[in-house]
Design an enzyme around this catalytic site. Structure first.
Site, short mmCIF file in Angstrom:
data_model
loop_
_atom_site.label_atom_id
_atom_site.label_comp_id
_atom_site.label_asym_id
_atom_site.label_seq_id
_atom_site.Cartn_x
_atom_site.Cartn_y
_atom_site.Cartn_z
N GLY A 129 -1.18 -4.81 1.76
CA GLY A 129 -0.98 -4.05 3.00
C GLY A 129 -1.87 -4.48 4.15
O GLY A 129 -1.40 -4.75 5.26
N LYS A 169 -12.78 -5.31 -3.70
CA LYS A 169 -13.19 -5.30 -5.11
C LYS A 169 -12.66 -6.47 -5.92
O LYS A 169 -11.54 -6.88 -5.76
CB LYS A 169 -12.69 -4.01 -5.76
CG LYS A 169 -13.29 -2.75 -5.15
CD LYS A 169 -12.66 -1.54 -5.81
CE LYS A 169 -13.37 -0.28 -5.35
NZ LYS A 169 -12.73 0.91 -5.93
N ARG A 194 9.30 -2.37 7.19
CA ARG A 194 9.92 -2.21 5.87
C ARG A 194 11.39 -1.82 5.98
O ARG A 194 12.18 -2.20 5.11
CB ARG A 194 9.15 -1.16 5.06
CG ARG A 194 7.86 -1.73 4.53
CD ARG A 194 7.08 -0.76 3.71
NE ARG A 194 6.09 -1.47 2.91
CZ ARG A 194 5.06 -0.89 2.32
NH1 ARG A 194 4.90 0.40 2.41
NH2 ARG A 194 4.22 -1.60 1.61
N GLY A 209 0.59 -4.38 -4.16
CA GLY A 209 0.27 -4.27 -5.59
C GLY A 209 1.24 -5.06 -6.45
O GLY A 209 0.84 -5.73 -7.41
#
Length: 372
Positions: free
Chosen positions: A329, A199, A36, A352
């Site tokens: 991630g 999920k 990052r 996200g």
């Protein structure tokens, strides 16, 4: 892009507040993966070249509403100094007299890293007074290069933009939006989406939006079992979201009606439990025994999925020979570990954020930037 970018700003001799994403993994006070930090170097080098005075802010981890040294950005500042090859100063707080004094002392091309913005609970509350304090550190210029946090309406991403004259995208932010924007608005076809993860619930909007714009969707990971159970297949003690079975049925019916290729596993590797050394065997999905759990897709499914992927021109996840976009991630970590990172057109730094964008949502951190 209809928003200002760092290329549009006159930065010479100006203090510019740059929101970066230095939320990096640490072990014993040392950065263990500097991806990052490296991703934002082009933006920082450009700002230095333009004669700016750089004030960098980021969050790291989830400190509980106050300073916690294990979440300090000091190791990230040290790593940045190593990668930039320029001295990097560090402020012990992100607001207040100390940080203001250090920001005023900066000369052209110098860099100051602020301490973790989440050491103040006001950051996540997008507090107005706190946003104003952050803005006080710069000469009314803000650059957001933290795409990974652009889905959060926090003070250092959104609040600060109300108290500066110009808010622009950094080069990384611009690159993310260009790749993801193209995938959403004008993809090369066939466009294949690959979705996994535990999920269905945190990917509902993505599934629905990608069903509108892609040509096929391959489902794997834990979320596959919710779809399989909804179809009446035996799933043993596999991970399942029982409260999402109706949703899975609806999505499946929608796909059939539109003749959309929504592919589910036909065989799988099952284990007695979710452990590295558990006994495993490969079975067809319809022969899943009670008391066993699905751990991964099986060889027949791999072959089917591989053929679909091979024919694709745009892939949201990973592959070669196509525009491939990886977000999230765990997926990003897997890509680096398997050594295929260099074969992928774009590895999104925002898990996200990329999912929300692909799900058709507007990102607050992008909306808040100044229009051209």
């Amino acid at each position: 892009m209809d928003k200002l970018t760092i290329n549009d700003l006159d930065l010479r001799g100006k203090r510019v507040f740059i929101r970066v994403d230095f939320n990096v993994p640490l072990k014993d006070g040392v950065v263990t993966d500097d991806t990052r930090i490296r991703e934002t170097l082009p933006t920082l080098r450009l700002a230095i070249q333009k004669g700016a005075r750089l004030i960098l802010a980021s969050h790291l981890g989830r400190p509980k509403g106050g300073p916690d040294l294990k979440y300090s950005l000091a190791p990230a500042a040290k790593k940045l100094q190593e990668l930039l090859g320029n001295p990097v100063a560090f402020a012990l707080d992100c607001v207040g007299p100390g940080a203001e004094g250090q920001s005023k002392a900066l000369r052209d091309g110098e860099v100051l890293v602020l301490e973790n913005v989440r050491f103040h609970p006001e950051e996540e509350k997008n507090d107005e007074a706190f946003s104003k304090q952050l803005a006080a550190l710069c000469d009314s210029l803000f650059v957001c290069d933290a795409f990974g946090s652009a889905h959060r309406a926090h003070a250092s991403i959104v609040g600060i933009t109300r108290f500066v004259e110009q808010s622009a995208a950094g080069l990384l932010m611009e690159k993310e939006l260009a790749y993801l924007g193209r995938a959403v608005t004008n993809p090369a076809r066939p466009f294949v989406a690959i979705l996994g993860g535990a999920k269905v619930s945190d990917k509902i909007e993505v599934v629905e939006n990608l069903m509108k714009i892609s040509d096929a969707m391959l489902i794997g990971g834990g979320m596959a079992y919710t779809f399989l159970k909804a179809e009446g297949q035996p799933i043993g003690k596999s991970l399942v979201e029982d409260d999402k079975l109706d949703l899975a049925k609806r999505l499946r019916a929608e796909a059939q009606q539109k003749k959309f290729a929504l592919l589910l596993p036909v065989d799988q590797i099952i284990g007695a439990e979710f452990k590295a050394d558990t006994a495993t065997k490969t079975v067809s999905v319809s022969a899943t025994p009670d008391g066993w759990m699905g751990l991964d897709i099986g060889p027949k499914t791999v072959d089917t999925y591989r053929q679909k992927i091979a024919s694709a021109k745009t892939i949201v996840w990973t592959s070669a020979g196509a525009t491939s976009i990886v977000g999230g991630g765990d997926s990003v970590a897997a890509v680096h570990q398997s050594g295929v990172a260099d074969k992928i057109s774009h590895i999104s730094t925002g898990g996200g954020a990329s999912l929300e964008f692909l799900g058709g949502r507007k990102l607050p951190g992008v909306e808040a930037l100044t229009n051209k």
